[in-house]
Design an enzyme around this catalytic site. Structure first.
Site, short mmCIF file in Angstrom:
data_model
loop_
_atom_site.label_atom_id
_atom_site.label_comp_id
_atom_site.label_asym_id
_atom_site.label_seq_id
_atom_site.Cartn_x
_atom_site.Cartn_y
_atom_site.Cartn_z
CD GLU A 261 -3.06 -1.07 0.53
OE1 GLU A 261 -3.28 0.00 -0.07
OE2 GLU A 261 -3.82 -2.05 0.47
CB CYS A 295 -1.92 7.24 0.98
SG CYS A 295 -3.40 6.51 1.68
P1 NAD Z 1 8.03 5.44 4.74
O1 NAD Z 1 8.11 4.64 3.50
O2 NAD Z 1 9.12 6.37 5.06
O3 NAD Z 1 7.90 4.44 5.99
C1 NAD Z 1 6.85 3.51 6.11
C2 NAD Z 1 7.26 2.35 6.99
O4 NAD Z 1 8.20 1.54 6.28
C3 NAD Z 1 7.94 2.73 8.30
O5 NAD Z 1 7.47 1.89 9.31
C4 NAD Z 1 9.41 2.48 8.01
O6 NAD Z 1 10.18 2.19 9.15
C5 NAD Z 1 9.33 1.25 7.11
N1 NAD Z 1 10.45 1.04 6.20
C6 NAD Z 1 11.11 1.95 5.47
N2 NAD Z 1 12.04 1.36 4.70
C7 NAD Z 1 11.96 0.03 4.96
C8 NAD Z 1 12.67 -1.12 4.48
N3 NAD Z 1 13.65 -1.00 3.58
N4 NAD Z 1 12.32 -2.33 4.95
C9 NAD Z 1 11.32 -2.45 5.84
N5 NAD Z 1 10.63 -1.40 6.35
C10 NAD Z 1 10.95 -0.18 5.90
O7 NAD Z 1 6.62 6.22 4.69
P2 NAD Z 1 6.05 7.36 5.65
O8 NAD Z 1 6.79 8.63 5.43
O9 NAD Z 1 5.91 6.85 7.05
O10 NAD Z 1 4.55 7.50 5.08
C11 NAD Z 1 4.20 8.30 3.99
C12 NAD Z 1 4.08 7.48 2.73
O11 NAD Z 1 3.19 6.38 2.93
C13 NAD Z 1 3.48 8.27 1.58
O12 NAD Z 1 4.14 7.93 0.39
C14 NAD Z 1 2.03 7.79 1.54
O13 NAD Z 1 1.38 7.96 0.30
C15 NAD Z 1 2.19 6.35 1.91
N6 NAD Z 1 0.96 5.78 2.44
C16 NAD Z 1 0.27 4.90 1.66
C17 NAD Z 1 -0.94 4.37 2.10
C18 NAD Z 1 -1.75 3.44 1.24
O14 NAD Z 1 -2.64 2.80 1.76
N7 NAD Z 1 -1.49 3.34 -0.06
C19 NAD Z 1 -1.42 4.72 3.37
C20 NAD Z 1 -0.67 5.60 4.15
C21 NAD Z 1 0.51 6.12 3.67
#
Ligand code: NAD
Length: 508
Positions: A261, A295
């Site tokens: 997601e 998102c």
């Molecule tokens: P992010 O990608 O920085 O982090 C999200 C999560 O992933 C965190 O828990 C982080 O620790 C983990 N993570 C990061 N790199 C990783 C890796 N290599 N391996 C495993 N885990 C890892 O995102 P953010 O800044 O917290 O959130 C914003 C983003 O999330 C935006 O792009 C938004 O559109 C998206 N988002 C999408 C949805 C959806 O349902 N499509 C919902 C909410 C947010």
């Protein structure tokens, strides 16, 4: 005069009320901040990759017991979770405001979403059904059965710190799985609160195996440990497309399942016949709500040239007048950005938009809305001559790019000409235009709406998007199937052994 809220004291009060042990949120090295004032709230203990391994082993043991509990009985636990969430709604909603900066109605709305998915999952616990399929062989019966998968890893983003966990956990639990959750490093406190609330439901339930659902506080390394562990059958990962690009291939390498997601670059189209009053309100909430940090936030708007001059000045006025302020102390509609990094990304995008010929309304910092260490900004509306540069990317901040169009098919082509495919809307009273947008030739997104905005989905539908949004689906409809494995069973109750396709294989 509104009372000044001491964020640290308020956090401690809420965590105490929700039953979070003091030792779990103090005494470590991992800082936790509130965007409301930009100050550190506490330092807590982060898990290591080795801790993650131990926790996953416990979850795997718990799975062996939980999968044998009848699904409606598993639903009873989720029913109790829903009850506990109802009791905790005000406090948990406020903690979401503290940790993410959401305004109060949105913090409470997020908890309501958790309650709604619990209700949905309770019903689902009696509806995990498979098909009976006609067989070509006499005296045979063919059917599908659905079985639990195993340990489900949940990785969540900062902007929906509690709802995403509940969408996954409520479904995973009724489907007979166990859960290990790695929340965003920016939102550890709401995660600890959810765990305490679930633990209360588990205590009332009385017969759940140890390690049924656990939380792993930590950074990317802990997330990676979850992704790579052979006993994690499915990882549901919510976050940026960058994260999905790392996590997706790692899971594929070990043939583990994934629900991705990821980011969105959502758009709306305003047609000549649109109800402009309604469109204005939907656009304002979609683009400025949650300070542009959903998102599904509306990021691109295509307005027909015949209504551009009517709609866009009204929109600009809304941008200039929307209230911005501390979500704990005011009833402002826009709270802070999560941190300095988000603010810098916003500035960078606006600079690039200007270079590409954009005309910007808003976008400046609002220093008197909070402390120097907090990042309150006026949402930005940018009129663009065409869809170029920063318009093609998701900047996780309140920037709405507005463009003029004359031909609907051209607008739909522009709408679809970005890498993400999450949410979309058309504003029209023309049935042909609406249906065209919903058809195979229309929007290429996972969520496609008519006369409502791009954000604020209900839990009853499957949630997720296409292309770089990752293709995953969570929440309602038949999203539960991703949390189970399907077996096709053929039963022979005859005295013969006919082979399929008429194949003969007579050994005498
Ligand atoms: P992010 O990608 O920085 O982090 C999200 C999560 O992933 C965190 O828990 C982080 O620790 C983990 N993570 C990061 N790199 C990783 C890796 N290599 N391996 C495993 N885990 C890892 O995102 P953010 O800044 O917290 O959130 C914003 C983003 O999330 C935006 O792009 C938004 O559109 C998206 N988002 C999408 C949805 C959806 O349902 N499509 C919902 C909410 C947010």
């Amino acid at each position: 005069m509104t009372k000044t809220v001491d964020v640290r004291e308020e956090t401690a009060r809420i965590l105490d009320t929700l039953g979070v042990a003091h030792s779990s949120w103090t005494g470590g090295d991992m800082p936790s901040y509130s965007p409301v004032n930009g100050e550190e709230i506490t330092r807590l203990k982060a898990a290591s990759a080795a801790d993650a391994g131990r926790i996953i082993e416990t979850a795997d043991e718990a799975f062996k017991a939980w999968r044998t509990v009848p699904a409606p009985r598993r639903g009873e636990l989720v029913r109790l979770l829903g009850e506990e969430l109802r009791a905790a709604k005000a406090d948990l909603g406020r903690l979401v405001s503290i940790e993410v900066g959401k305004i109060e109605p949105e913090g409470l709305g997020e908890v309501q979403e958790m309650i709604d998915i619990c209700d949905f999952a309770v019903g689902l616990s009696r509806q995990l059904y498979g098909l009976t399929i006609a067989t070509e062989r006499p005296g045979h019966r063919m059917m599908e059965t659905w079985h639990p998968l195993g340990v489900v890893g949940v990785i969540s983003a900062f902007n929906f710190p509690v709802a995403v966990w509940s969408w996954n956990t409520a479904l995973a639990l009724v489907c007979g799985n166990t859960v290990v959750w790695k929340p965003s490093e920016k939102t550890p406190l709401t995660a600890l609160a959810c765990q305490a609330i679930l633990d209360r439901a588990i205590a009332r339930f009385g017969e759940a195996p140890k390690g049924l659902s656990q939380v792993l506080i930590g950074g990317r390394d802990v997330g990676e440990a979850l992704v790579d562990h052979p006993k994690v059958a499915l990882v549901s990962a919510t976050g940026s497309t960058r994260m999905g690009c790392e996590v997706g291939p790692r899971l594929a390498r070990r043939f583990a399942r994934s629900i991705l997601e990821l980011g969105g670059n959502n758009a709306g189209i305003v047609c000549p016949s649109a109800d402009l009053d309604m469109a204005l309100r939907a656009i304002a909430f979609g683009a400025m709500g949650t300070a542009g940090q959903r998102c599904t936030t509306l990021r691109r708007l295509f307005v027909h040239e015949s209504v551009y001059g009517d709609l866009v000045p009204r929109l600009k006025k809304a941008y200039e007048s929307v209230s911005i302020g501390n979500p704990l102390e005011t009833s402002a509609l826009v709270g802070p950005l999560i941190d300095k990094g988000a603010y810098e990304n916003m500035l960078k995008a606006l600079e690039a938009a200007k270079t590409a010929g954009g005309n910007i309304t808003g976008g400046s910092r609002v220093p008197d809305a909070g402390k120097e260490t907090a990042y309150y900004v006026r949402p930005a509306l940018v009129e663009m001559p065409e869809q170029t540069g920063p318009v093609l990317e998701e900047t996780f901040a309140p920037i709405l790019y507005v463009m003029k169009y004359s031909d609907l098919d051209e607008a739909i082509a522009q709408h679809n000409a970005v890498a993400a495919g999450l949410s979309s809307s058309i504003f029209t009273l023309d049935m042909r235009e609406a249906e065209h947008f919903l058809s195979a030739e229309g929007s290429d997104c996972g969520i496609t709406n008519v006369n409502i905005g791009t954000s604020g989905a209900e839990i009853g539908g499957a949630f997720g998007g296409e292309k770089e949004t990752g293709g995953g689906r969570e929440s309602g409809s038949d999203a539960w199937k991703a949390y189970m494995r399907r077996a096709t069973n053929t039963v022979n109750y005859s005295t013969a052994l006919p082979l399929a396709q008429g194949v003969s294989f007579d050994i005498e």
